[in-house]
Design a protein around this motif. Structure first.
Motif, PDB file in Angstrom:
ATOM      1  N   THR A  28       0.803  -1.208   0.000  1.00  9.69           N
ATOM      2  CA  THR A  28       0.000   0.000   0.000  1.00  9.69           C
ATOM      3  C   THR A  28       0.840   1.263   0.000  1.00  9.69           C
ATOM      4  O   THR A  28       0.324   2.340   0.284  1.00  9.69           O
ATOM      5  N   TYR A  29       2.112   1.141  -0.333  1.00  7.36           N
ATOM      6  CA  TYR A  29       3.018   2.275  -0.338  1.00  7.36           C
ATOM      7  C   TYR A  29       2.449   3.482  -1.079  1.00  7.36           C
ATOM      8  O   TYR A  29       2.560   4.616  -0.610  1.00  7.36           O
ATOM      9  N   SER A  30       1.862   3.266  -2.230  1.00 10.24           N
ATOM     10  CA  SER A  30       1.385   4.369  -3.057  1.00 10.24           C
ATOM     11  C   SER A  30       0.271   5.166  -2.400  1.00 10.24           C
ATOM     12  O   SER A  30      -0.031   6.276  -2.837  1.00 10.24           O
ATOM     13  N   ASN A  31      -0.342   4.627  -1.363  1.00 10.50           N
ATOM     14  CA  ASN A  31      -1.429   5.301  -0.670  1.00 10.50           C
ATOM     15  C   ASN A  31      -0.965   6.160   0.496  1.00 10.50           C
ATOM     16  O   ASN A  31      -1.779   6.821   1.134  1.00 10.50           O
ATOM     17  N   TYR A  32       0.328   6.160   0.791  1.00 16.51           N
ATOM     18  CA  TYR A  32       0.860   6.901   1.924  1.00 16.51           C
ATOM     19  C   TYR A  32       1.335   8.285   1.520  1.00 16.51           C
ATOM     20  O   TYR A  32       1.762   8.523   0.385  1.00 16.51           O
ATOM     21  N   TYR A  33       1.260   9.188   2.481  1.00 20.05           N
ATOM     22  CA  TYR A  33       1.870  10.492   2.364  1.00 20.05           C
ATOM     23  C   TYR A  33       3.301  10.362   2.868  1.00 20.05           C
ATOM     24  O   TYR A  33       3.523   9.931   4.000  1.00 20.05           O
ATOM     25  N   MET A  34       4.272  10.727   2.048  1.00 21.72           N
ATOM     26  CA  MET A  34       5.671  10.459   2.327  1.00 21.72           C
ATOM     27  C   MET A  34       6.451  11.748   2.530  1.00 21.72           C
ATOM     28  O   MET A  34       6.174  12.763   1.881  1.00 21.72           O
ATOM     29  N   GLY A  35       7.454  11.672   3.394  1.00 27.33           N
ATOM     30  CA  GLY A  35       8.278  12.841   3.638  1.00 27.33           C
ATOM     31  C   GLY A  35       9.703  12.498   4.004  1.00 27.33           C
ATOM     32  O   GLY A  35      10.039  11.349   4.307  1.00 27.33           O
ATOM     33  N   TRP A  36      10.536  13.517   3.940  1.00 24.32           N
ATOM     34  CA  TRP A  36      11.917  13.444   4.406  1.00 24.32           C
ATOM     35  C   TRP A  36      12.116  14.459   5.526  1.00 24.32           C
ATOM     36  O   TRP A  36      11.672  15.606   5.426  1.00 24.32           O
ATOM     37  N   PHE A  37      12.801  14.022   6.561  1.00 28.86           N
ATOM     38  CA  PHE A  37      13.164  14.882   7.680  1.00 28.86           C
ATOM     39  C   PHE A  37      14.653  14.745   7.943  1.00 28.86           C
ATOM     40  O   PHE A  37      15.282  13.776   7.512  1.00 28.86           O
ATOM     41  N   ARG A  38      15.191  15.705   8.659  1.00 30.99           N
ATOM     42  CA  ARG A  38      16.593  15.616   9.042  1.00 30.99           C
ATOM     43  C   ARG A  38      16.791  16.166  10.441  1.00 30.99           C
ATOM     44  O   ARG A  38      16.025  17.003  10.914  1.00 30.99           O
ATOM     45  N   GLN A  86      25.372  22.266   1.188  1.00 31.98           N
ATOM     46  CA  GLN A  86      26.175  23.112   2.055  1.00 31.98           C
ATOM     47  C   GLN A  86      26.395  22.415   3.388  1.00 31.98           C
ATOM     48  O   GLN A  86      25.651  21.497   3.747  1.00 31.98           O
ATOM     49  N   PRO A  87      27.412  22.843   4.147  1.00 35.43           N
ATOM     50  CA  PRO A  87      27.679  22.189   5.435  1.00 35.43           C
ATOM     51  C   PRO A  87      26.473  22.157   6.367  1.00 35.43           C
ATOM     52  O   PRO A  87      26.329  21.194   7.133  1.00 35.43           O
ATOM     53  N   GLU A  88      25.616  23.155   6.314  1.00 35.95           N
ATOM     54  CA  GLU A  88      24.444  23.163   7.174  1.00 35.95           C
ATOM     55  C   GLU A  88      23.418  22.094   6.807  1.00 35.95           C
ATOM     56  O   GLU A  88      22.455  21.874   7.548  1.00 35.95           O
ATOM     57  N   ASP A  89      23.608  21.431   5.681  1.00 37.98           N
ATOM     58  CA  ASP A  89      22.755  20.309   5.306  1.00 37.98           C
ATOM     59  C   ASP A  89      23.179  19.016   5.991  1.00 37.98           C
ATOM     60  O   ASP A  89      22.473  18.004   5.880  1.00 37.98           O
ATOM     61  N   SER A  90      24.305  19.020   6.664  1.00 40.57           N
ATOM     62  CA  SER A  90      24.772  17.828   7.360  1.00 40.57           C
ATOM     63  C   SER A  90      23.789  17.439   8.451  1.00 40.57           C
ATOM     64  O   SER A  90      23.425  18.257   9.295  1.00 40.57           O
ATOM     65  N   ALA A  91      23.347  16.194   8.437  1.00 44.42           N
ATOM     66  CA  ALA A  91      22.365  15.715   9.403  1.00 44.42           C
ATOM     67  C   ALA A  91      22.105  14.242   9.164  1.00 44.42           C
ATOM     68  O   ALA A  91      22.545  13.666   8.166  1.00 44.42           O
ATOM     69  N   MET A  92      21.369  13.642  10.093  1.00 39.88           N
ATOM     70  CA  MET A  92      20.792  12.340   9.848  1.00 39.88           C
ATOM     71  C   MET A  92      19.476  12.568   9.116  1.00 39.88           C
ATOM     72  O   MET A  92      18.625  13.335   9.585  1.00 39.88           O
ATOM     73  N   TYR A  93      19.307  11.923   7.988  1.00 37.86           N
ATOM     74  CA  TYR A  93      18.109  12.083   7.184  1.00 37.86           C
ATOM     75  C   TYR A  93      17.204  10.877   7.347  1.00 37.86           C
ATOM     76  O   TYR A  93      17.647   9.733   7.240  1.00 37.86           O
ATOM     77  N   TYR A  94      15.929  11.147   7.588  1.00 37.51           N
ATOM     78  CA  TYR A  94      14.944  10.108   7.833  1.00 37.51           C
ATOM     79  C   TYR A  94      13.827  10.150   6.806  1.00 37.51           C
ATOM     80  O   TYR A  94      13.311  11.218   6.471  1.00 37.51           O
ATOM     81  N   CYS A  95      13.452   8.999   6.346  1.00 42.57           N
ATOM     82  CA  CYS A  95      12.259   8.830   5.540  1.00 42.57           C
ATOM     83  C   CYS A  95      11.081   8.585   6.466  1.00 42.57           C
ATOM     84  O   CYS A  95      11.218   7.878   7.475  1.00 42.57           O
ATOM     85  N   ALA A  96       9.930   9.157   6.158  1.00 41.51           N
ATOM     86  CA  ALA A  96       8.768   9.011   7.010  1.00 41.51           C
ATOM     87  C   ALA A  96       7.501   8.868   6.179  1.00 41.51           C
ATOM     88  O   ALA A  96       7.446   9.309   5.028  1.00 41.51           O
ATOM     89  N   ALA A  97       6.484   8.266   6.783  1.00 33.66           N
ATOM     90  CA  ALA A  97       5.211   8.068   6.103  1.00 33.66           C
ATOM     91  C   ALA A  97       4.052   8.319   7.045  1.00 33.66           C
ATOM     92  O   ALA A  97       4.148   8.070   8.248  1.00 33.66           O
ATOM     93  N   ALA A  98       2.963   8.804   6.489  1.00 33.62           N
ATOM     94  CA  ALA A  98       1.711   8.985   7.209  1.00 33.62           C
ATOM     95  C   ALA A  98       0.597   8.321   6.419  1.00 33.62           C
ATOM     96  O   ALA A  98       0.693   8.169   5.200  1.00 33.62           O
ATOM     97  N   ASN A  99      -0.455   7.935   7.113  1.00 29.03           N
ATOM     98  CA  ASN A  99      -1.558   7.256   6.446  1.00 29.03           C
ATOM     99  C   ASN A  99      -2.333   8.165   5.505  1.00 29.03           C
ATOM    100  O   ASN A  99      -2.980   7.680   4.576  1.00 29.03           O
ATOM    101  N   PHE A 100      -2.275   9.443   5.747  1.00 27.82           N
ATOM    102  CA  PHE A 100      -2.973  10.407   4.928  1.00 27.82           C
ATOM    103  C   PHE A 100      -2.279  11.755   5.060  1.00 27.82           C
ATOM    104  O   PHE A 100      -1.514  11.967   6.002  1.00 27.82           O
ATOM    105  N   ARG A 101      -2.537  12.643   4.122  1.00 25.03           N
ATOM    106  CA  ARG A 101      -1.950  13.966   4.213  1.00 25.03           C
ATOM    107  C   ARG A 101      -2.513  14.685   5.428  1.00 25.03           C
ATOM    108  O   ARG A 101      -3.723  14.865   5.540  1.00 25.03           O
ATOM    109  N   PRO A 102      -1.648  15.085   6.352  1.00 17.55           N
ATOM    110  CA  PRO A 102      -2.143  15.654   7.604  1.00 17.55           C
ATOM    111  C   PRO A 102      -2.652  17.076   7.446  1.00 17.55           C
ATOM    112  O   PRO A 102      -2.294  17.791   6.510  1.00 17.55           O
TER     113      PRO A 102
END
Length: 126
Positions: A28-38, A86-102
């Motif tokens: 059901t991946y295509s039904n999720y709202y997906m995002g990237w966080f850092r 840029q150096p300020e982009d340095s971070a741990m990057y996480y993929c995330a999903a929600a059941n619907f667009r919040p």
């Protein structure tokens, strides 16, 4: 529930590019709202980008114009293309999903996402 695994992190020089990938296991991946966080050490988790089931995207102000979020539904994979890093982009990057667009989706709030990958480290050197 959906399982998410990030890859593609590493070290890059300032001005360079990286592409992160997030492989989703659920049919059901295509039904999720997906995002990237850092998240960088000592800082709050920051929303980077998100994409809905129709392909509509939103970006955090710090990355808009440099990063691009996309997905390949056939491969159950989410991407983050990062350019002009840029150096300020340095971070741990996480993929995330929600059941619907919040509600307030444009705010890219991490608490609106219930599914998370393990993270992939990105380091940008000058």
């Amino acid at each position: 529930q959906v399982q998410l695994v990030e890859s593609g992190g590493g070290s890059v020089q300032a001005g360079g590019s990286l592409r992160l990938s997030c492989a989703a296991s659920g049919y059901t991946y295509s039904n999720y709202y997906m995002g990237w966080f850092r998240q960088a050490p000592g800082k709050e988790r920051e929303g980077v980008a998100a994409i809905d089931t129709a392909g509509i995207t939103t970006y955090g102000g710090s990355v808009k114009g440099r990063f691009t979020i996309s997905k390949d539904n056939a491969k159950n994979t989410l991407y983050l293309q990062m350019n002009s890093m840029q150096p300020e982009d340095s971070a741990m990057y996480y993929c995330a999903a929600a059941n619907f667009r919040p509600r307030g989706w444009w705010l890219l709030r991490h608490q609106d996402f219930g599914y998370w990958g393990q993270g992939t480290q990105v380091t940008v050197s000058s």
